[in-house]
Design a protein around this motif. Structure first.
Motif, PDB file in Angstrom:
ATOM      1  N   GLY A 175      -3.633  14.798 -90.727  1.00 25.72           N
ATOM      2  CA  GLY A 175      -3.985  13.386 -90.608  1.00 25.72           C
ATOM      3  C   GLY A 175      -5.463  13.123 -90.803  1.00 25.72           C
ATOM      4  O   GLY A 175      -5.889  11.982 -90.917  1.00 25.72           O
ATOM      5  N   ASP A 176      -6.240  14.199 -90.848  1.00 26.77           N
ATOM      6  CA  ASP A 176      -7.694  14.050 -90.931  1.00 26.77           C
ATOM      7  C   ASP A 176      -8.226  14.686 -92.220  1.00 26.77           C
ATOM      8  O   ASP A 176      -7.810  15.794 -92.578  1.00 26.77           O
ATOM      9  CB  ASP A 176      -8.332  14.743 -89.718  1.00 26.77           C
ATOM     10  CG  ASP A 176      -9.634  14.092 -89.306  1.00 26.77           C
ATOM     11  OD1 ASP A 176     -10.322  13.562 -90.195  1.00 26.77           O
ATOM     12  OD2 ASP A 176      -9.950  14.118 -88.109  1.00 26.77           O
ATOM     13  N   LEU A 177      -9.110  13.972 -92.895  1.00 23.61           N
ATOM     14  CA  LEU A 177      -9.640  14.483 -94.166  1.00 23.61           C
ATOM     15  C   LEU A 177     -11.136  14.778 -94.086  1.00 23.61           C
ATOM     16  O   LEU A 177     -11.752  15.091 -95.094  1.00 23.61           O
ATOM     17  CB  LEU A 177      -9.379  13.461 -95.288  1.00 23.61           C
ATOM     18  CG  LEU A 177      -7.913  13.131 -95.557  1.00 23.61           C
ATOM     19  CD1 LEU A 177      -7.802  12.011 -96.588  1.00 23.61           C
ATOM     20  CD2 LEU A 177      -7.163  14.355 -96.060  1.00 23.61           C
ATOM     21  N   HIS A 178     -11.715  14.648 -92.902  1.00 28.48           N
ATOM     22  CA  HIS A 178     -13.154  14.924 -92.777  1.00 28.48           C
ATOM     23  C   HIS A 178     -13.395  16.426 -92.910  1.00 28.48           C
ATOM     24  O   HIS A 178     -12.758  17.209 -92.206  1.00 28.48           O
ATOM     25  CB  HIS A 178     -13.664  14.464 -91.406  1.00 28.48           C
ATOM     26  CG  HIS A 178     -13.632  12.984 -91.238  1.00 28.48           C
ATOM     27  ND1 HIS A 178     -12.573  12.333 -90.664  1.00 28.48           N
ATOM     28  CD2 HIS A 178     -14.519  12.026 -91.594  1.00 28.48           C
ATOM     29  CE1 HIS A 178     -12.824  11.031 -90.647  1.00 28.48           C
ATOM     30  NE2 HIS A 178     -13.995  10.816 -91.212  1.00 28.48           N
ATOM     31  N   ASP A 179     -14.289  16.815 -93.763  1.00 27.01           N
ATOM     32  CA  ASP A 179     -14.458  18.257 -93.924  1.00 27.01           C
ATOM     33  C   ASP A 179     -15.894  18.759 -93.943  1.00 27.01           C
ATOM     34  O   ASP A 179     -16.110  19.968 -94.026  1.00 27.01           O
ATOM     35  CB  ASP A 179     -13.717  18.776 -95.164  1.00 27.01           C
ATOM     36  CG  ASP A 179     -14.007  17.974 -96.397  1.00 27.01           C
ATOM     37  OD1 ASP A 179     -14.811  17.048 -96.322  1.00 27.01           O
ATOM     38  OD2 ASP A 179     -13.423  18.289 -97.451  1.00 27.01           O
ATOM     39  N   ILE A 180     -16.865  17.882 -93.827  1.00 25.70           N
ATOM     40  CA  ILE A 180     -18.249  18.377 -93.870  1.00 25.70           C
ATOM     41  C   ILE A 180     -18.520  19.302 -92.678  1.00 25.70           C
ATOM     42  O   ILE A 180     -19.043  20.395 -92.834  1.00 25.70           O
ATOM     43  CB  ILE A 180     -19.262  17.219 -93.937  1.00 25.70           C
ATOM     44  CG1 ILE A 180     -19.217  16.615 -95.352  1.00 25.70           C
ATOM     45  CG2 ILE A 180     -20.675  17.701 -93.620  1.00 25.70           C
ATOM     46  CD1 ILE A 180     -20.370  15.696 -95.690  1.00 25.70           C
ATOM     47  N   ASN A 234     -16.843  22.599 -93.071  1.00 22.23           N
ATOM     48  CA  ASN A 234     -17.490  23.434 -94.092  1.00 22.23           C
ATOM     49  C   ASN A 234     -18.827  24.005 -93.616  1.00 22.23           C
ATOM     50  O   ASN A 234     -19.225  25.083 -94.034  1.00 22.23           O
ATOM     51  CB  ASN A 234     -17.680  22.632 -95.380  1.00 22.23           C
ATOM     52  CG  ASN A 234     -16.353  22.365 -96.066  1.00 22.23           C
ATOM     53  OD1 ASN A 234     -15.364  23.027 -95.785  1.00 22.23           O
ATOM     54  ND2 ASN A 234     -16.314  21.391 -96.950  1.00 22.23           N
ATOM     55  N   LEU A 289     -10.906  12.317 -85.608  1.00 19.57           N
ATOM     56  CA  LEU A 289     -10.196  11.114 -85.166  1.00 19.57           C
ATOM     57  C   LEU A 289      -9.421  11.431 -83.893  1.00 19.57           C
ATOM     58  O   LEU A 289      -8.788  12.496 -83.807  1.00 19.57           O
ATOM     59  CB  LEU A 289      -9.194  10.664 -86.246  1.00 19.57           C
ATOM     60  CG  LEU A 289      -9.759  10.305 -87.619  1.00 19.57           C
ATOM     61  CD1 LEU A 289      -8.629  10.185 -88.627  1.00 19.57           C
ATOM     62  CD2 LEU A 289     -10.526   8.995 -87.549  1.00 19.57           C
ATOM     63  N   THR A 290      -9.445  10.507 -82.944  1.00 24.24           N
ATOM     64  CA  THR A 290      -8.692  10.734 -81.702  1.00 24.24           C
ATOM     65  C   THR A 290      -7.193  10.852 -81.988  1.00 24.24           C
ATOM     66  O   THR A 290      -6.472  11.531 -81.269  1.00 24.24           O
ATOM     67  CB  THR A 290      -8.923   9.584 -80.705  1.00 24.24           C
ATOM     68  OG1 THR A 290      -8.733   8.359 -81.398  1.00 24.24           O
ATOM     69  CG2 THR A 290     -10.312   9.623 -80.128  1.00 24.24           C
ATOM     70  N   THR A 291      -6.760  10.194 -83.057  1.00 23.53           N
ATOM     71  CA  THR A 291      -5.327  10.202 -83.398  1.00 23.53           C
ATOM     72  C   THR A 291      -4.850  11.559 -83.891  1.00 23.53           C
ATOM     73  O   THR A 291      -3.645  11.805 -83.935  1.00 23.53           O
ATOM     74  CB  THR A 291      -5.060   9.168 -84.505  1.00 23.53           C
ATOM     75  OG1 THR A 291      -6.051   9.325 -85.517  1.00 23.53           O
ATOM     76  CG2 THR A 291      -5.085   7.764 -83.983  1.00 23.53           C
ATOM     77  N   THR A 292      -5.759  12.419 -84.300  1.00 23.84           N
ATOM     78  CA  THR A 292      -5.327  13.702 -84.877  1.00 23.84           C
ATOM     79  C   THR A 292      -5.546  14.889 -83.928  1.00 23.84           C
ATOM     80  O   THR A 292      -5.117  15.998 -84.233  1.00 23.84           O
ATOM     81  CB  THR A 292      -6.066  13.976 -86.208  1.00 23.84           C
ATOM     82  OG1 THR A 292      -7.469  14.051 -85.955  1.00 23.84           O
ATOM     83  CG2 THR A 292      -5.800  12.884 -87.215  1.00 23.84           C
TER      84      THR A 292
END
Lengths: 228, 228
Positions: free
Chosen positions: B115-120, B123, B166-169
């Protein structure tokens, strides 16, 4: 719903950028970081596609932790209800700077240029933030002229306002997903987008609305969005 | 160039964050000069053992970078440029380290949860751990609990690192812990979590082993917790 297409404005607040990069106000940047900031700022105008959508709606009632808007929308947040306490109207908005910057950040990470990606990501966050701030300031001036006052703005996912409430905001705004869409987990795409709300109050209530700032009593001192 | 001179130059260029000759450095005027990529290749062709390059140049330099970062002399992108250098150097050195029988410090599986796409952030941790000598298996973003546990079993990892913004993930993190118990691998692995909405309290609540507020906290945890 008003849709504002904005011309790219690349004024970056260097102090805010320094904070996002892990520094402080009046920070001296290394030569490499200075070069990156200059390069990305120049490239940015070709990457930006800024848009802002907003809708003004009547506030039916505000009780302790519940904000009822016209049309049966209810938001739940103690702090938001304090912000909106004496407001008779609310402005709901979503702003974005477009998808190109997301693609560029991903490309940089794939090429293992993580440092570049981090700087560009920080600049993107500041730009979308500045779009929203400019909009809020314009609305504030407009309403001031009519004797009204606008509250501070608030976004789902901050303080005690659940990020899940963003779904209601998007449902209400009924956005064209070509510009901004919301995932099931409440992730906005493009990623450099901000959604939120602020209230409008009438003359007899201006003192409270203008003065109330939930950040003053918040313990999260390292919050990027802190307004103290 | 003597062995010490090459190692010194690699050390210097890691601190300057220069992997390729065309990269700018922390200080002005270095663009065009030999950088980490060329120097590591030269060191290997001169017969300098890969392990010596890692220990006497890369690790030593990253230690210095860590100190500069802690004192505020380096900002996050400065530190990342150095980490990029170490990551790139490790890619060049990996086959030589394997040939010389030098083992990694352990296998670390890393992922941004479903559900989350943040990757910085993920990485950043990945590249720092690679530089520390861990073999990092990256499942990317939007990784389900099933895929994380399957990959952990398949690769026989000692560590799992989970990121969420995200709190949702965050719930997927709990699922991973539960599924690791059900799969019978919980006592063989350490689970680390990180990301803006997570905390030490949340880590303890879901039964993870550690909350890491940044990449260096993960390094400290790993140094103190080797799994046999």
């Amino acid at each position: 719903m008003p849709l504002i297409s904005l011309s790219p404005n690349i004024d970056i607040n260097i102090d805010k950028l320094a904070t996002r990069l892990g520094g402080k106000k009046q920070q001296d940047f290394s030569y490499a970081v200075s070069e990156k900031i200059t390069m990305f700022t120049e490239k940015m105008s070709r990457m930006l596609s800024p848009h802002l959508y907003y809708q003004t709606i009547k506030v039916d009632s505000v009780n302790n932790g519940e904000i009822e808007l016209s049309g049966g929308i209810t938001f739940f947040s103690i702090k938001l209800s304090k912000v909106m306490k004496e407001c008779s109207e609310a402005v709901c908005f979503v702003a974005t700077i477009g998808k190109d910057i997301d693609r560029e950040i991903i490309r940089m990470m794939e090429q293992k240029h993580l440092s570049d990606a981090f700087v560009l990501d920080a600049i993107g966050s500041l730009l979308v933030e500045s779009i929203v701030n400019d909009f809020w300031k314009k609305m504030k001036i407009k309403h001031q002229k009519a004797g009204r006052v606008v509250s501070l703005r608030f976004s789902p996912g901050y303080c005690d306002w659940s990020i899940e409430e963003q779904k209601k905001l998007f449902q209400f705004l009924d956005l064209n997903p070509v510009f901004v869409k919301l995932s099931h987990s409440c992730l906005m795409s493009p990623r450099k987008s901000i959604s939120g709300i602020f209230g409008i109050s009438y003359p007899h209530t201006t003192h409270f609305v203008e003065a109330y700032n939930p950040c003053k009593n918040c313990h999260k001192k390292d919050c990027n969005e802190r307004r103290v | 160039m003597s062995k010490n001179e090459i190692l010194e130059k690699i050390y210097f260029n890691v601190i300057q964050g220069r992997f390729r000759a065309h990269d700018e450095g922390i200080d002005e005027g270095l663009k065009g000069q030999e950088a980490v990529s060329d120097l590591v290749t030269k060191a290997l062709s001169d017969g300098i053992p890969a392990k010596e390059i890692v220990v006497d140049a890369l690790t030593k330099a990253m230690g210095r970078v860590g100190s500069k970062f802690e004192t505020g002399e380096y900002l996050i992108p400065d530190m990342l440029a150095s980490a990029d250098c170490v990551g790139g150097a490790m890619d060049i050195l990996k086959p030589f380290l394997i040939k010389d029988g030098v083992e990694s410090k352990g296998k670390f599986l890393i992922a941004t949860v479903a559900g989350d796409l943040h990757d910085i952030g993920k990485n950043i941790v990945k590249i720092i751990l690679k530089g520390e000598g861990y073999e990092v298996i990256d499942l990317g973003t939007n990784a389900s609990a099933d895929s994380i546990i399957d990959a952990a079993k398949e690769n026989n990892v000692q560590f799992i690192g989970l990121s969420a913004l995200l709190t949702t993930t965050m719930i997927t993190m709990e699922k991973v812990v539960e599924m690791s118990v059900a799969a019978g691998i919980r006592d063989k692995i350490k689970i680390l979590i990180g990301g803006a909405p997570t905390s030490h309290e949340f880590a303890m609540q879901i039964g993870a082993d550690a909350y890491c507020s940044d990449a260096f906290k993960a390094v400290i945890f790993l140094r103190q917790n080797s799994v046999s």
